[in-house]
Design a protein around this motif. Structure first.
Motif, mmCIF file in Angstrom:
data_model
loop_
_atom_site.group_PDB
_atom_site.id
_atom_site.type_symbol
_atom_site.label_atom_id
_atom_site.label_comp_id
_atom_site.label_asym_id
_atom_site.label_seq_id
_atom_site.Cartn_x
_atom_site.Cartn_y
_atom_site.Cartn_z
ATOM 1 N N LEU A 215 0.836 -1.203 0.000
ATOM 2 C CA LEU A 215 0.000 0.000 0.000
ATOM 3 C C LEU A 215 0.870 1.251 0.000
ATOM 4 C CD1 LEU A 215 -2.798 -1.003 2.563
ATOM 5 C CD2 LEU A 215 -2.883 -1.069 0.062
ATOM 6 N N GLY A 216 2.057 1.126 -0.598
ATOM 7 C CA GLY A 216 2.977 2.256 -0.635
ATOM 8 C C GLY A 216 2.462 3.409 -1.469
ATOM 9 N N SER A 217 1.695 3.106 -2.513
ATOM 10 C CA SER A 217 1.122 4.167 -3.344
ATOM 11 C C SER A 217 0.004 4.875 -2.594
ATOM 12 C CB SER A 217 0.578 3.569 -4.651
ATOM 13 O OG SER A 217 -0.109 4.547 -5.399
ATOM 14 N N ASP A 218 -0.041 6.204 -2.692
ATOM 15 C CA ASP A 218 -1.040 6.985 -1.963
ATOM 16 C C ASP A 218 -2.458 6.609 -2.376
ATOM 17 O OD1 ASP A 218 0.932 8.299 -0.593
ATOM 18 O OD2 ASP A 218 0.988 10.035 -1.940
ATOM 19 N N ILE A 219 -2.687 6.472 -3.675
ATOM 20 C CA ILE A 219 -4.037 6.197 -4.147
ATOM 21 C C ILE A 219 -4.504 4.812 -3.705
ATOM 22 C CG2 ILE A 219 -3.243 5.275 -6.364
ATOM 23 C CD1 ILE A 219 -6.452 7.325 -5.657
ATOM 24 N N ARG A 220 -3.588 3.844 -3.606
ATOM 25 C CA ARG A 220 -3.962 2.509 -3.148
ATOM 26 C C ARG A 220 -4.311 2.520 -1.666
ATOM 27 N NH1 ARG A 220 -0.273 -2.155 -6.060
ATOM 28 N NH2 ARG A 220 -0.427 -1.372 -8.213
ATOM 29 N N LEU A 221 -3.515 3.238 -0.883
ATOM 30 C CA LEU A 221 -3.782 3.323 0.552
ATOM 31 C C LEU A 221 -5.093 4.048 0.815
ATOM 32 C CD1 LEU A 221 -2.902 2.927 3.490
ATOM 33 C CD2 LEU A 221 -1.615 5.076 3.307
ATOM 34 N N ILE A 222 -5.302 5.168 0.136
ATOM 35 C CA ILE A 222 -6.534 5.946 0.326
ATOM 36 C C ILE A 222 -7.744 5.128 -0.098
ATOM 37 C CG2 ILE A 222 -7.809 7.967 -0.462
ATOM 38 C CD1 ILE A 222 -5.123 9.417 -0.719
ATOM 39 N N ALA A 223 -7.636 4.449 -1.244
ATOM 40 C CA ALA A 223 -8.770 3.662 -1.732
ATOM 41 C C ALA A 223 -9.097 2.515 -0.785
ATOM 42 C CB ALA A 223 -8.456 3.117 -3.122
#
Length: 367
Positions: A243-251
């Motif tokens: 979940l290092g990517s911001d959009i993946r973590l936020i989603a």
């Protein structure tokens, strides 16, 4: 009066949350996130959020959890969380949010048809309430189909000044990705059938287990295990679970907290008070919200089919809600009459028995 509007207000909040989840989740999957991985994280975050509410708010009022209750919750987790969300997110990957939301409006019709054999809903076509429910369901489905398959001419309503540049860049970066016009919609329809099954099961569960936070927590926990196993089967690369990517973590967090924890608790609470059809009939609002948000943030165009379909959906929604409300009022009136009749009969018997049986002098006092 305020209590009468609370279920409707809660369901509008649920649809707003779902609208945001559709857009953010689509961007995350466009970035390369596996939909099964997203669903697994969604259930994990939902479980973490719901458990404290279930423990502190229902620890003194929670009914005893029996084996039969656990089995019902297990079935709810399969239909309402695992199958529903896996089918929907996989379908969302292969289609657009607008088409997914449009096809999702088959839910009221599917729920109504599935609820009738179980005795949860009645048609009552000879009454105005039944006619309104049937007509409203037809209008909702017709409006959704119109928005899906008829585009029409462009409606010039100007351009929004609050475009989301990140979303535009993400769409341009993945513009070469082709949508599967058959598989995507088919999976969304399958998710509707699974979700309607959850409405039926949840309605049965809420009658015997009146602890929506506890049942939601257990359901999300079971779904976490189920979705985790499915995710590992389809995605064994550990790096893809990052979940290092911001959009993946936020989603993932947004889908778990808003799309599952908040949504399941509110929907379970509304089902317990108004029934499964009432809850499912708010799903058409999701399509309208996504259309508005898409125009404002993603610079999506509005066409005649979208506008006319939205009007049909809203009219059909309120027709069904009117019929459902009228039906509930009629049932309440009948129950009140029966209750008054029982009280009157009991009072009459007491008045008759006292002079007859007092002091054992039946013959003289009976006259």
């Amino acid at each position: 009066m305020a209590r009468d509007f609370l279920p409707g207000f809660a369901m509008i909040l649920v649809q707003l949350g779902f609208a945001g989840m559709n857009i953010i989740s689509k961007l995350a999957m466009d970035s390369g996130m596996n939909p099964f991985v997203m669903v697994a994280y969604r259930q994990i975050f939902a479980t973490i959020v719901i458990i404290p509410f279930a423990f502190f708010w229902e620890r003194n009022t929670r009914p005893r959890i029996t084996g039969a209750i656990l089995f019902q919750i297990f079935l709810c987790s399969i239909f309402g969380a695992t199958l529903n969300q896996c089918f929907y997110f996989l379908g969302l990957k292969y289609t657009t949010p607008t088409i997914a939301c449009a096809l999702n409006n088959l839910l009221p019709a599917v729920t109504f048809v599935m609820a009738v054999p179980f005795g949860i809903e009645t048609v009552g076509i000879e009454r105005k309430a039944g006619q309104a429910k049937v007509l409203g369901t037809i209008l909702c489905v017709g409006g959704a189909m119109l928005m899906s398959f008829y585009k029409g001419s462009l409606i010039d309503i100007g351009e929004s000044s609050i475009h989301w540049r990140y979303a535009e860049n993400m769409r341009e970066r993945n513009s070469s990705n082709e949508n599967n016009t058959f598989l995507g919609p088919l999976l969304v329809v399958a998710s509707c059938i699974a979700w309607a099954g959850w409405f039926i099961l949840q309605a049965k569960l809420s009658k015997t287990f009146t602890a929506p936070y506890t049942s939601s927590a257990l359901m999300c926990f079971m779904a976490s295990i189920q979705c985790g196993v499915i995710g590992v089967c389809f995605e064994r690369n550990i790096s893809e679970w990052s979940l290092g990517s911001d959009i993946r973590l936020i989603a993932s967090v947004y889908a778990g907290v808003v799309g599952s924890a908040l949504a399941f608790c509110l929907m379970s609470w509304c089902i317990q008070r108004r029934g499964p059809l009432y809850v499912s009939m708010f799903s058409p609002f999701l399509l309208v919200i996504v259309a508005v948000v898409g125009w404002a943030l993603l610079d999506e165009k509005v066409y005649v089919g979208t506008a006319v379909g939205s009007v049909l959906i809203v009219v059909g929604l309120y027709a069904v809600l009117w019929g459902k409300e009228k039906e509930m009022n009629q049932i309440s009136s009948v129950d009140e009459i029966d209750l008054e009749g029982e009280e009157h009969e009991e009072k009459y018997d007491l008045e008759l028995q006292v002079p007859v049986y007092s002091n054992g002098d039946i013959i003289q006092n009976a006259s």
